[in-house]
Design an enzyme around this catalytic site. Sequence first.
Site, mmCIF file in Angstrom:
data_model
loop_
_atom_site.group_PDB
_atom_site.id
_atom_site.type_symbol
_atom_site.label_atom_id
_atom_site.label_comp_id
_atom_site.label_asym_id
_atom_site.label_seq_id
_atom_site.Cartn_x
_atom_site.Cartn_y
_atom_site.Cartn_z
ATOM 1 N N ASN A 171 30.788 24.204 47.699
ATOM 2 C CA ASN A 171 31.879 24.374 46.637
ATOM 3 C C ASN A 171 33.032 25.080 47.465
ATOM 4 O O ASN A 171 33.875 25.825 46.662
ATOM 5 C CB ASN A 171 31.357 24.909 45.504
ATOM 6 C CG ASN A 171 30.791 26.464 45.775
ATOM 7 O OD1 ASN A 171 30.991 27.008 46.918
ATOM 8 N ND2 ASN A 171 30.212 27.013 44.719
ATOM 9 N N ASP A 371 42.763 44.909 34.305
ATOM 10 C CA ASP A 371 43.832 45.234 35.451
ATOM 11 C C ASP A 371 44.940 45.694 35.047
ATOM 12 O O ASP A 371 45.448 45.404 33.764
ATOM 13 C CB ASP A 371 44.085 43.700 35.928
ATOM 14 C CG ASP A 371 44.570 43.960 37.392
ATOM 15 O OD1 ASP A 371 44.022 44.544 38.351
ATOM 16 O OD2 ASP A 371 45.427 43.141 37.710
ATOM 17 N N GLU A 400 42.427 49.967 34.149
ATOM 18 C CA GLU A 400 42.956 50.403 35.540
ATOM 19 C C GLU A 400 44.592 51.042 35.211
ATOM 20 O O GLU A 400 45.281 50.476 35.349
ATOM 21 C CB GLU A 400 43.055 49.285 36.392
ATOM 22 C CG GLU A 400 43.528 49.807 37.972
ATOM 23 C CD GLU A 400 44.148 48.790 38.848
ATOM 24 O OE1 GLU A 400 44.133 48.874 39.908
ATOM 25 O OE2 GLU A 400 44.669 47.964 38.119
#
Length: 659
Positions: A171, A371, A400
């Site tokens: 993959n 994030d 964050e």
Amino acid sequence: MRTQLDHSILKKITFLGIVCLMILSVSCKEQTSVDINTSDSNSEVINQNDIQRIEPPHWWIGFESEELQLLVHHPEISNYTPLIDYKGVSIDKVSKGNNSENYLFIDLIISESASAGKFNIKFQNNNEDEFIATYELKERTKPAEDFIGFDSSDAIYLITPDRFANANPSNDSFDNLKQKTIDRTDGYARHGGDIEGITNHLDYIEDLGFTTVWPCPMLINDMHQGSYHGYAITDYYQVDPRFGTFEEYKKLASELDKRGMKLIMDQVANHCGLEHWWMKDLPFNDWVNYQDHYEANIDNWNWQVNKNSNHIRTTNQDHYASEIDAKEMTEGWFVPTMPDLNQRNPFMSTYIIQNSIWWIETLGLEGIRQDTYPYPDKDFMSDWAGAIMKEYPNFNIVGEEWSTNPLLIAYWQDGAQNADGYRSNLRSTMDFAMQEIVVKGIKNKETWGTGLKEIYVGLANDFNYQRPEDIMVFPDNHDMSRIYTQMEGNVTNTKMALSYYAVLPRIFQMYYGTEILMDDFDKPGDHGLIRTDFPGGWKGDAANAFSGEGLEAESKTMQSFIKKLMNYRKHSKAIHKGETIHFAPQDGVYVLVRRHNDEIVVHILNKNEDAYTLDLSRFDELKLQGKTFRNIITNESVVWEQSLSLPTKGSYLFSTKTN
Ligand code: CA
């Protein structure tokens, strides 16, 4: 993530690119979109899907909120009227985009009387043309309160999935994806690591004493370059096939569950990747920020014409901030390859909230790491976290905010009494302040105001936090130099920092490979180098950190140190929820104590190079006279009497728990 992350040169959007995108979007559907495979007793439901894309691809009954908004994407679908005939499900409202006729947004009410099952959504136009899509409402697999989030009893192992272990070389690359190169010698290319690589090594992570895994984002980044890091998502409902399948992601979650371990999903609400499927056909004229600018320059999108964020994150709190500074901060793009999503558009807002809930429910998550928390619209972030915590009251989210200012860390934590009245609904924030000050304090010379005193004074800032124990501290992460590099190759200093972070009233997080002293000395701070392949994750690697084979002695010693530290921490109520007492450093020795009932943990940082005898009379208030302590690392016993011998510089971790 940080601004230097992604400096890729953008490709022109070609007709070919659009065709590829369409092919990709069809293949996505096979994975996560409307499920047409299972049989159904309702004969009217014919398991049909004439529609290119419906998101979320399915939903559940039994949520607190009865509302569900479907995004339907199909050529000219806005000329059609949707109809649903299913008990308990009604259409509340249908909306069209103002920028494309290829969208419909259908607001559904899923009442308590709705049962799990499938139903058809018919789309009809005036010419009596008809499309049909079968939609499914599933049973929830467990009660909402059983989604238990990570907390201070957890130690989190952060992984960059492309760089940890490649279990499945088949993959590594796909012809229908834009970035095809695999090159392990290039820090910014893909290396082939995958989800199965993480799943296969859960024994290692568990044995090391970690309870929770946080992989960087694993949703598809079909970008021309820099696709390995995961922060440029091009489809919020598809796993990147180079990381594996949707089923493999679910298997990772269930294998962690079997071990009583937790999974955190890294999500990105601020921006998507430039190659996101909707960037070629934006539903509204304000779907992304600076959309006019983007559309005007779409054929020549480059660094010179972009509208980047000014990255002045304090505009979120600054009472004196000008409108232009605040606007450029929130609406500017993170980097030119990451369009800034406009969460003030209510359809975008709903889309992101539902996407987060969809993944929590699908994977049975124990947490989200969000994030770039200060970059999206902050009122939206409050709504987003609030909506999740309302559905999952025991869940946890860490945001964050890359700031070493404790005032900002506190601002984002739920319960903060902010002057502007802002309520975040966010339980956990990140402690970049302690991260930095511990490194400085250990490295700096001992003077009246520098050295260990800096750490002592830094921790005193905890008075500023609602719940220090819900804040996440870490020696390093995927965006910063490895702790061993920050400590300039000093192993003793590295151990001192690691053990101190681990005993603080905090959630502890460490980046994979720090346990074997991975470093970025050759080019400090270089992201490609920080995210080096974990040795043994690839067939034929010279060393194998999973088995210890070929590892250098120093790396092995550190691995064993982390293992002892983390395995003690795992069962230590004193560290998880005990009270904290610390004594101002004297003579280069700093003592911090955690205690809960009979368990007392004494942590000592000793900077004296020569043998030092610590006079214990100063610690009388602890009432430790005559108690026996075990050194958690060396397993030696000592009795707390008049003095304690500290033979060398370093950290000492003593506990009254003797087993
Ligand atoms: Ca692979």
